[in-house]
Design a protein around this motif. Structure first.
Motif, PDB file in Angstrom:
ATOM      1  N   LEU A   1       0.849  -1.126  -0.019  1.00 43.51           N
ATOM      2  CA  LEU A   1       0.004   0.059   0.208  1.00 43.51           C
ATOM      3  C   LEU A   1       0.793   1.236   0.007  1.00 43.51           C
ATOM      4  CD1 LEU A   1      -2.762   1.150  -0.224  1.00 43.51           C
ATOM      5  CD2 LEU A   1      -2.890   0.982   2.285  1.00 43.51           C
ATOM      6  N   GLU A   2       2.215   1.302   0.708  1.00 39.42           N
ATOM      7  CA  GLU A   2       2.915   2.323   0.576  1.00 39.42           C
ATOM      8  C   GLU A   2       3.162   2.614  -0.769  1.00 39.42           C
ATOM      9  OE1 GLU A   2       3.262   4.850   3.020  1.00 39.42           O
ATOM     10  OE2 GLU A   2       2.282   3.426   4.326  1.00 39.42           O
ATOM     11  N   PHE A   3       3.479   1.851  -1.541  1.00 40.70           N
ATOM     12  CA  PHE A   3       3.874   2.353  -2.807  1.00 40.70           C
ATOM     13  C   PHE A   3       2.810   2.824  -3.751  1.00 40.70           C
ATOM     14  CE2 PHE A   3       5.221   0.728  -7.502  1.00 40.70           C
ATOM     15  CZ  PHE A   3       6.418   1.552  -7.401  1.00 40.70           C
ATOM     16  N   ALA A   4       1.485   2.290  -3.400  1.00 40.26           N
ATOM     17  CA  ALA A   4       0.597   2.890  -4.166  1.00 40.26           C
ATOM     18  C   ALA A   4       0.338   4.472  -3.787  1.00 40.26           C
ATOM     19  CB  ALA A   4      -0.917   2.146  -3.677  1.00 40.26           C
ATOM     20  N   TYR A   5       0.627   4.754  -2.173  1.00 41.66           N
ATOM     21  CA  TYR A   5       0.648   6.016  -1.947  1.00 41.66           C
ATOM     22  C   TYR A   5       1.745   6.809  -2.583  1.00 41.66           C
ATOM     23  CZ  TYR A   5      -2.526   6.268   2.105  1.00 41.66           C
ATOM     24  OH  TYR A   5      -3.593   6.298   2.915  1.00 41.66           O
ATOM     25  N   ASP A   6       2.839   6.247  -2.745  1.00 40.68           N
ATOM     26  CA  ASP A   6       3.839   6.746  -3.313  1.00 40.68           C
ATOM     27  C   ASP A   6       3.579   7.497  -4.722  1.00 40.68           C
ATOM     28  OD1 ASP A   6       6.887   7.593  -3.826  1.00 40.68           O
ATOM     29  OD2 ASP A   6       7.436   5.822  -2.686  1.00 40.68           O
ATOM     30  N   LEU A   7       2.939   6.362  -5.673  1.00 38.07           N
ATOM     31  CA  LEU A   7       2.835   6.718  -6.910  1.00 38.07           C
ATOM     32  C   LEU A   7       1.647   7.877  -6.937  1.00 38.07           C
ATOM     33  CD1 LEU A   7       2.658   3.226  -8.612  1.00 38.07           C
ATOM     34  CD2 LEU A   7       4.445   4.831  -8.508  1.00 38.07           C
ATOM     35  N   VAL A   8       0.707   7.686  -5.968  1.00 40.63           N
ATOM     36  CA  VAL A   8      -0.334   8.882  -5.990  1.00 40.63           C
ATOM     37  C   VAL A   8       0.128  10.257  -5.564  1.00 40.63           C
ATOM     38  CG1 VAL A   8      -2.591   9.283  -5.144  1.00 40.63           C
ATOM     39  CG2 VAL A   8      -2.215   7.140  -5.647  1.00 40.63           C
ATOM     40  N   ASN A   9       1.003  10.458  -4.500  1.00 44.53           N
ATOM     41  CA  ASN A   9       1.482  11.369  -4.175  1.00 44.53           C
ATOM     42  C   ASN A   9       2.247  12.352  -4.973  1.00 44.53           C
ATOM     43  OD1 ASN A   9       0.023  10.899  -1.661  1.00 44.53           O
ATOM     44  ND2 ASN A   9       1.876  10.148  -0.620  1.00 44.53           N
ATOM     45  N   ASN A  10       2.999  11.254  -5.673  1.00 44.03           N
ATOM     46  CA  ASN A  10       4.192  11.843  -6.572  1.00 44.03           C
ATOM     47  C   ASN A  10       3.760  12.072  -8.088  1.00 44.03           C
ATOM     48  OD1 ASN A  10       6.126  12.322  -4.598  1.00 44.03           O
ATOM     49  ND2 ASN A  10       6.322  10.278  -4.384  1.00 44.03           N
ATOM     50  N   SER A  11       2.596  11.693  -8.361  1.00 47.27           N
ATOM     51  CA  SER A  11       2.031  11.582  -9.765  1.00 47.27           C
ATOM     52  C   SER A  11       2.111  12.840 -10.464  1.00 47.27           C
ATOM     53  CB  SER A  11       0.771  11.059  -9.822  1.00 47.27           C
ATOM     54  OG  SER A  11      -0.439  12.037  -9.064  1.00 47.27           O
ATOM     55  N   GLY A  12       2.115  14.042  -9.810  1.00 44.22           N
ATOM     56  CA  GLY A  12       2.009  15.441 -10.316  1.00 44.22           C
ATOM     57  C   GLY A  12       3.168  16.167  -9.993  1.00 44.22           C
ATOM     58  N   LYS A  13       4.200  15.433  -9.275  1.00 40.10           N
ATOM     59  CA  LYS A  13       5.456  16.153  -8.767  1.00 40.10           C
ATOM     60  C   LYS A  13       6.849  15.561  -9.392  1.00 40.10           C
ATOM     61  CE  LYS A  13       3.436  16.427  -4.167  1.00 40.10           C
ATOM     62  NZ  LYS A  13       3.753  16.358  -2.740  1.00 40.10           N
ATOM     63  N   ASP A  14       6.629  14.263  -9.700  1.00 47.50           N
ATOM     64  CA  ASP A  14       7.881  13.388 -10.222  1.00 47.50           C
ATOM     65  C   ASP A  14       7.603  12.926 -11.470  1.00 47.50           C
ATOM     66  OD1 ASP A  14       9.854  11.689 -10.926  1.00 47.50           O
ATOM     67  OD2 ASP A  14       9.879  10.788  -8.759  1.00 47.50           O
ATOM     68  N   PRO A  15       8.432  13.761 -12.399  1.00 43.71           N
ATOM     69  CA  PRO A  15       8.324  13.333 -13.818  1.00 43.71           C
ATOM     70  C   PRO A  15       8.354  12.003 -14.287  1.00 43.71           C
ATOM     71  CG  PRO A  15       9.706  15.428 -13.621  1.00 43.71           C
ATOM     72  CD  PRO A  15       9.600  14.646 -12.215  1.00 43.71           C
ATOM     73  N   LYS A  16       9.164  11.327 -13.694  1.00 43.26           N
ATOM     74  CA  LYS A  16       9.256   9.834 -14.026  1.00 43.26           C
ATOM     75  C   LYS A  16       8.002   8.996 -13.524  1.00 43.26           C
ATOM     76  CE  LYS A  16      12.102   5.814 -12.759  1.00 43.26           C
ATOM     77  NZ  LYS A  16      13.290   5.492 -11.843  1.00 43.26           N
ATOM     78  N   ILE A  17       7.553   9.203 -12.345  1.00 39.41           N
ATOM     79  CA  ILE A  17       6.072   8.562 -12.109  1.00 39.41           C
ATOM     80  C   ILE A  17       5.277   9.136 -12.912  1.00 39.41           C
ATOM     81  CG2 ILE A  17       4.528   8.418 -10.114  1.00 39.41           C
ATOM     82  CD1 ILE A  17       6.691   8.319  -8.101  1.00 39.41           C
ATOM     83  N   LYS A  18       5.046  10.397 -13.235  1.00 41.57           N
ATOM     84  CA  LYS A  18       4.024  10.839 -13.972  1.00 41.57           C
ATOM     85  C   LYS A  18       4.141  10.036 -15.370  1.00 41.57           C
ATOM     86  CE  LYS A  18       2.120  15.014 -16.452  1.00 41.57           C
ATOM     87  NZ  LYS A  18       2.333  14.358 -17.854  1.00 41.57           N
ATOM     88  N   ARG A  19       5.422   9.933 -15.988  1.00 41.09           N
ATOM     89  CA  ARG A  19       5.575   9.194 -17.305  1.00 41.09           C
ATOM     90  C   ARG A  19       5.078   7.825 -17.117  1.00 41.09           C
ATOM     91  NH1 ARG A  19       9.558   5.967 -18.451  1.00 41.09           N
ATOM     92  NH2 ARG A  19      11.033   7.393 -16.809  1.00 41.09           N
ATOM     93  N   LEU A  20       5.434   7.139 -16.037  1.00 39.16           N
ATOM     94  CA  LEU A  20       4.945   5.698 -15.852  1.00 39.16           C
ATOM     95  C   LEU A  20       3.476   5.415 -15.725  1.00 39.16           C
ATOM     96  CD1 LEU A  20       8.080   4.743 -13.773  1.00 39.16           C
ATOM     97  CD2 LEU A  20       7.610   3.801 -16.048  1.00 39.16           C
TER      98      LEU A  20
END
Length: 467
Positions: free
Chosen positions: A117-136
């Protein structure tokens, strides 16, 4: 994905997956700011209510990014099993490849659900901040089921509640010995805890249904403990998988990030009926077991949960979060799976299917009695709705299937490079289910096939005969 990893996998690099230098800098800043705090901010273990409430809240707070799901089968005690899907435009029928991550097959392995679940939070929290996560998240979909074995988790024991209405200790099933492929050998199990039949347990059927209905290019089942990162085979006699070179390279790439020991599962200890072996031989998506943390006990171990996820404290510089990111990079990269492209009428329902038998091991009923292997009919089916312009790009697992070691004649190791040249059956249908065209699509890892659906386009628009 990095050139080094793709090169080691002998897969051509896909330019769309390279992180720009700004991605790297932004990610480094984010990680520095979050170096002592889990993405959710938690400092204690969750209850089942916490898991369920938090997943529902994430979906309510981020409706374009998170979709709440309830799996089709209730547990033996009648409880629902929940999960979430995370991707950009999460409710769209988009043909993205899937990373499927789960935890708590064993009810007393609490850290496995926490990291999921923490990885889910990680992706959600950083989806608009981290360009790598946004791309993925533009490229891939991630499915999370943090608590597979809800009954076992509620009472804090390894096994499920089995068929006993009172959840008696003698009635439990080890869910990670109940998957059908290779089931029944009793390696690492016995007649009782393997379950009364292959895939007899509703919790196992939940995971199988999700996997066979989605194009899961990478599957991670989180467990505890020991800091090992395991890939098939589950028994030494089964031999290496046909994709061993790719499997080993991805194992090594992930282990380089979290510091775990990457190895073949059967060389850690031999088992029967495990998740990754079934998922690989059913779909050819790469399945892995992560054995999180070095401490098995769940008493006063939450600081280790945090350190192992972030790569701090005793695990300084070796982050499970970063290993999960490597898995997501690979899941998203078309060089690691297959792609079907084409053009269909707007709103047409495209479906791909495959049917074949997998087999259990010879089924050991006692120390002296072996029953013959049992056939397990396997059906794969995924659907996609053609977009407004009709042009579709569908990321799928290869139709070319690995030759399995478990057969109707017993265990026959085949080894690397042995595949069955099978095809997907692709249908193009009206929304009411009327099939207008059927084609066979044969596609291997790293390949793209373009499908012309001219008959479907003609008949869908009412310009051809209806038959």
């Amino acid at each position: 994905m990095s050139v080094g990893l793709l090169g080691s996998l002998s897969i051509p690099a896909a330019t769309t997956t390279f992180a720009e230098s700004t991605d790297i800098a932004a990610t480094a800043q984010l990680l520095a700011a979050q170096s002592t705090t889990l993405p959710s901010g938690r400092t204690t273990y969750r209850t089942i209510t916490d898991y369920n409430d938090e997943m529902l809240a994430l979906s309510n707070q981020h409706p374009d990014l998170v979709k709440h799901i309830t799996l089709p089968h209730k547990t033996r005690q009648g409880r629902d099993v929940h999960g979430i899907e995370v991707t950009r435009d999460v409710n769209a029928s988009d043909g993205k490849p899937v990373l499927f991550m789960m935890g708590i097959h064993h009810g007393n392995e609490w850290p496995s659900g926490e990291h999921t679940l923490e990885f889910a939070y990680d992706l959600v929290n950083n989806s608009g901040k981290d360009p790598k996560i946004k791309r993925l998240l533009d490229q891939a979909r991630v499915i999370f089921v943090p608590v597979v074995n809800v009954d076992g988790f509620v009472i804090n024991r390894r096994t499920s509640c089995g068929i006993s209405p009172t959840c008696a200790s003698s009635g439990g099933v080890d869910l990670n010995r109940n998957y059908p492929f290779g089931w029944g050998s009793n390696a690492g199990s016995n007649v009782t805890n393997r379950g009364p039949a292959p895939a007899s347990e509703p919790e196992v059927r939940n995971i199988m249904d999700l996997t066979t209905a989605n194009q899961v290019t990478v599957l991670i089942t989180n467990h505890t403990s020991g800091h090992t990162l395991l890939r098939p085979p589950l028994e030494k006699r089964a031999g290496d998988t046909p994709d061993e070179a790719v499997y080993a390279a991805l194992t090594d790439a992930m282990a380089a990030k979290n510091g775990y020991t990457g190895m073949k599962s059967g060389f850690d200890y031999e088992t029967t009926g495990e998740t990754p072996d079934w998922s690989y031989y059913a779909t050819r998506g790469l399945g892995f077991t992560y054995e999180i943390m070095k401490t098995q006990s769940t008493n006063n171990t939450y600081p280790e949960v945090i350190e192992d996820y972030l790569g701090t404290g005793r695990y300084e510089g070796k982050s499970n979060r970063e290993a999960f990111m490597v898995a997501l990079e690979y899941a998203a990269d078309p060089a690691g799976h297959s792609v079907i492209t084409g053009k269909a009428p707007k709103g047409a329902v495209l479906t791909i299917t495959k049917d074949f038998d997998l087999w259990t091991a010879p089924i050991r009923q006692s120390s002296t009695v072996l029953d013959p292997p049992q056939a397990v009919p396997t059906h794969l089916e995924s659907s996609l709705i053609a977009p407004t312009n009709g042009k579709f790009t569908w990321h799928v697992n290869p139709s070319v299937r690995p030759v399995p070691a478990y057969t109707e004649n017993g265990v026959v190791a085949t080894g690397p490079g042995n595949f069955l040249q099978e095809s997907w059956t692709l249908t193009c249908a009206r929304p009411n289910g009327e099939v207008l065209e059927t084609v066979k699509v044969t596609v291997d890892r790293g390949e793209q096939v373009d499908v012309r659906l001219q008959e479907c386009k003609t008949r869908f628009n009412g310009n051809g005969p209806k038959h």
